[in-house]
Design an enzyme around this catalytic site. Sequence first.
Site, PDB file in Angstrom:
ATOM      1  N   SER A 264      37.053  20.821  77.088  1.00 37.59           N
ATOM      2  CA  SER A 264      35.896  20.232  77.774  1.00 37.59           C
ATOM      3  C   SER A 264      36.117  20.168  79.291  1.00 37.59           C
ATOM      4  O   SER A 264      35.220  20.512  80.073  1.00 37.59           O
ATOM      5  CB  SER A 264      35.552  18.848  77.215  1.00 37.59           C
ATOM      6  OG  SER A 264      36.676  18.009  77.188  1.00 37.59           O
ATOM      7  N   HIS A 294      38.574  20.396  68.845  1.00 36.19           N
ATOM      8  CA  HIS A 294      38.600  19.511  70.030  1.00 36.19           C
ATOM      9  C   HIS A 294      37.902  18.203  69.627  1.00 36.19           C
ATOM     10  O   HIS A 294      38.316  17.535  68.677  1.00 36.19           O
ATOM     11  CB  HIS A 294      37.951  20.251  71.200  1.00 36.19           C
ATOM     12  CG  HIS A 294      38.077  19.586  72.543  1.00 36.19           C
ATOM     13  ND1 HIS A 294      39.019  18.633  72.834  1.00 36.19           N
ATOM     14  CD2 HIS A 294      37.362  19.748  73.704  1.00 36.19           C
ATOM     15  CE1 HIS A 294      38.880  18.240  74.099  1.00 36.19           C
ATOM     16  NE2 HIS A 294      37.874  18.896  74.645  1.00 36.19           N
ATOM     17  N   HIS A 340      48.625  18.837  68.436  1.00 32.51           N
ATOM     18  CA  HIS A 340      48.065  18.890  69.792  1.00 32.51           C
ATOM     19  C   HIS A 340      48.651  20.089  70.529  1.00 32.51           C
ATOM     20  O   HIS A 340      49.798  20.475  70.283  1.00 32.51           O
ATOM     21  CB  HIS A 340      48.377  17.604  70.573  1.00 32.51           C
ATOM     22  CG  HIS A 340      47.466  17.402  71.735  1.00 32.51           C
ATOM     23  ND1 HIS A 340      47.716  17.937  72.970  1.00 32.51           N
ATOM     24  CD2 HIS A 340      46.274  16.751  71.841  1.00 32.51           C
ATOM     25  CE1 HIS A 340      46.727  17.617  73.786  1.00 32.51           C
ATOM     26  NE2 HIS A 340      45.839  16.904  73.129  1.00 32.51           N
ATOM     27  N   ARG A 349      46.949   7.277  72.918  1.00 31.97           N
ATOM     28  CA  ARG A 349      45.562   6.863  72.642  1.00 31.97           C
ATOM     29  C   ARG A 349      45.422   6.470  71.171  1.00 31.97           C
ATOM     30  O   ARG A 349      44.603   5.623  70.822  1.00 31.97           O
ATOM     31  CB  ARG A 349      44.590   8.008  72.990  1.00 31.97           C
ATOM     32  CG  ARG A 349      44.629   8.423  74.453  1.00 31.97           C
ATOM     33  CD  ARG A 349      43.807   9.673  74.702  1.00 31.97           C
ATOM     34  NE  ARG A 349      44.271  10.814  73.924  1.00 31.97           N
ATOM     35  CZ  ARG A 349      43.663  12.000  73.883  1.00 31.97           C
ATOM     36  NH1 ARG A 349      42.564  12.217  74.593  1.00 31.97           N
ATOM     37  NH2 ARG A 349      44.163  12.981  73.157  1.00 31.97           N
ATOM     38  N   ASP A 395      41.963  11.403  67.811  1.00 30.31           N
ATOM     39  CA  ASP A 395      40.859  11.490  66.849  1.00 30.31           C
ATOM     40  C   ASP A 395      41.243  10.974  65.461  1.00 30.31           C
ATOM     41  O   ASP A 395      40.364  10.708  64.644  1.00 30.31           O
ATOM     42  CB  ASP A 395      40.371  12.936  66.754  1.00 30.31           C
ATOM     43  CG  ASP A 395      39.861  13.444  68.092  1.00 30.31           C
ATOM     44  OD1 ASP A 395      39.103  12.711  68.740  1.00 30.31           O
ATOM     45  OD2 ASP A 395      40.235  14.557  68.499  1.00 30.31           O
ATOM     46  N   ARG A 421      34.115  11.164  78.279  1.00 27.82           N
ATOM     47  CA  ARG A 421      34.708  12.315  78.967  1.00 27.82           C
ATOM     48  C   ARG A 421      34.038  12.590  80.322  1.00 27.82           C
ATOM     49  O   ARG A 421      34.634  13.160  81.236  1.00 27.82           O
ATOM     50  CB  ARG A 421      34.650  13.512  78.025  1.00 27.82           C
ATOM     51  CG  ARG A 421      35.363  14.809  78.389  1.00 27.82           C
ATOM     52  CD  ARG A 421      36.754  14.667  78.916  1.00 27.82           C
ATOM     53  NE  ARG A 421      37.746  13.996  78.131  1.00 27.82           N
ATOM     54  CZ  ARG A 421      38.731  14.583  77.429  1.00 27.82           C
ATOM     55  NH1 ARG A 421      38.807  15.880  77.403  1.00 27.82           N
ATOM     56  NH2 ARG A 421      39.645  13.870  76.796  1.00 27.82           N
ATOM     57  N   ARG A 441      38.187  32.819  88.586  1.00 29.33           N
ATOM     58  CA  ARG A 441      38.035  34.180  88.074  1.00 29.33           C
ATOM     59  C   ARG A 441      39.421  34.770  87.800  1.00 29.33           C
ATOM     60  O   ARG A 441      39.939  35.560  88.589  1.00 29.33           O
ATOM     61  CB  ARG A 441      37.295  35.005  89.114  1.00 29.33           C
ATOM     62  CG  ARG A 441      36.517  36.266  88.716  1.00 29.33           C
ATOM     63  CD  ARG A 441      37.068  36.979  87.577  1.00 29.33           C
ATOM     64  NE  ARG A 441      36.303  38.183  87.250  1.00 29.33           N
ATOM     65  CZ  ARG A 441      36.782  39.087  86.436  1.00 29.33           C
ATOM     66  NH1 ARG A 441      37.969  38.949  85.872  1.00 29.33           N
ATOM     67  NH2 ARG A 441      36.050  40.150  86.143  1.00 29.33           N
TER      68      ARG A 441
END
Length: 458
Positions: A264, A294, A340, A349, A395, A421, A441
Site C-alpha cells: 500500500s 496484505h 511477513h 502490533r 492481522d 494507513r 521509474r
Amino acid sequence: MAMRRILKLSAWTRLPLRYRAASSLSLKETLDKTIPEKQEEVKQFRREYGDKKIGEITVDQAYGGMRGLKAMVCETSVLDPDRGIEFRGYSIPECQKLLPKAPGGEEPLPEGLFWLLITGQIPTEEQVNDLSKDWAARADLPPHVVGMINNFPNNLHPMSQFSAAITGLQSESQFAKAYAEGINKTKYWEYALEDSLNLIAKLPTVAAMIYRNCFHDGNVCPIDPQKDWSANFASMMGFDDSQFIELMRLYLTIHADHEGGNVSAHTCHLVASALSDPYLSFAAAMNGLAGPLHGLANQEVLVWLMKIREQVGDDITDDGLKEFIWNTLKSGQVVPGYGHAVLRQTDPRYMCQREFALKHLPDDPLFKLVSRLYQYVPDILLEQGKAKNPWPNVDAHSGVLLHHYGLTEMSYYTVLFGVSRALGVLSSIVWSRALGLPLERPKSMSTIGLKALVGAAK
Ligand code: CMX
C-alpha cells in the site's frame, strides 16, 4: 548523578530539544520550519555521498519481489526485522506512553501519531486537540460522493466501495487544481498537505457510510466537533462503547505506517511520483491493501477462525487444532495472519493487541482460540520449513477484538486498516513533494537480458 537518573525516567526525556514540539505552533507552521531544514540536510548529504553504493542486487531479488533491496526513501517509519516498526524512531510501547490521549483514555490518539509521522515531533495535547477539531471541520462529503456511495450495490466489496469513493473525492483536490493553474513546484508540498488533511478528515465519514449501507440501515450520525477522530468514526459506525472507542484509537494508530516498501505504501508513493494528487494516489494504495497477502489478511483470519469453529467447534482438542492447521497448508493455502516479508519476530502490533485483549476480554472464546493458534502455528510453519517468518503479524489479532465488540462483519475489516494507513502514506506524499523526489521509474529486465548480464550459458 541526579541528572542522569532523571534522564532515565522516561523516553520523553530522551528527546533532543529540537524534536519536542513547541506548543504554540500549528501543524503548517511546524512544517514550514522543519521542511527547509530537512531539504538542506538532504541536499548536503546527496552532494557529499550521492555516489556511494548502498547494496547489490541479485538475480533472485529481481525475481523474488525485491526483498531487502534498499532503493527508496521513507522518512516516516522504519521496520526492523526483530524490533518491528518504529515511527520516527519510537516503538509502539513508546508511542502508547508518549502520545497524547483522550481525557480518561489510555490509548494514544491517532491524531498524535499523524503529527509525529509528518513532523518528526511528539505533539502537545493542545496541538492534537486542534487537529481533532480541524479534521471534524473538514469531514463533509460533496453530494456526488454521497450519492455514489448510496448507489453502490451491497455485493460490491467494502474495499472496492472505499477505493471508488476516494477516487470520487478527487474532485476536491487542491493539488490537481493548483497544478493545472501552473503552481511553482516549491509549493507542491503545501497543496499535498491540504489534500491530505481533507482526505484524512473525510475517510471516517466515507467508511462509516459504507458500513451503515452494507450492514445496517444506511443512517450515519453527524460529526460531533467536540469528539476526536476515532470517537467520531466509532459513533458514525454506530458504536458508542467507550472501550470500543479506545480500541479504535489503538487500532487506527498501529496500522498507520510500516515504512515505504509494503504494497500500500509503495503503491501510494509510486502513483504520487507521477504527480497524481493524494486522492488518486491513496485510492491506488487501497486497491493494493485489498489483496489477501496484505491488508485483506485481517478478513481472511476471521474467515479461517470461523471455519475452525464451524467444522470442529470451540472445544477442539490440541491435536484437532494442529490437524486443521496442517490441512490448511496441505491444501496449498497460507495460514492467514502469519509470516511477513520483513519481520522475523512476533509483530509488536500483534503484541499490543494481545495486551489489549488480556486486559479487556481475557475470556472471549475467539481470543482464546487466537491464543492457542499462537502456541501451535509457529512450530508447524517451522516444521513445514517454507515460511521465513513463522510468527504472527498484525492481522492475526485485529479481527477478534473488533468481533468482541460487535463489529462482526469481516469483509469490512480491511476498510478500517485503510482509514489508518492514510496517516502514514499521506504524510509520506507531503515529504516526497517537499524533497522534490522525482517520477519513480526502476529498470526492468527480461530473462534473456538478465542471463546475458550475469554471463549465463544460452
Ligand atoms: N502460511 C503458509 N505458507 C507461508 C506463510 C504462511 N503464513 N508465510 C509464508 N509462507 C510460504 C510462502 O507462501 C512461500 O511459499 P512458496 O515458496 O511456495 O512460494 C514461502 O513460505 C516463503 O515465503 P516467505 O519468504 O517466508 O514470505 P514472503 O515474504 O514471500 O511473503 C507474506 C510474506 C506475508 C505474503 C506471507 O508470509 C503470507 O502469505 N502470509 C499470510 C498472509 C498474511 O498474513 N498477510 C499479511 C501480512 C501483513 C500485512 O501486510 O498486512
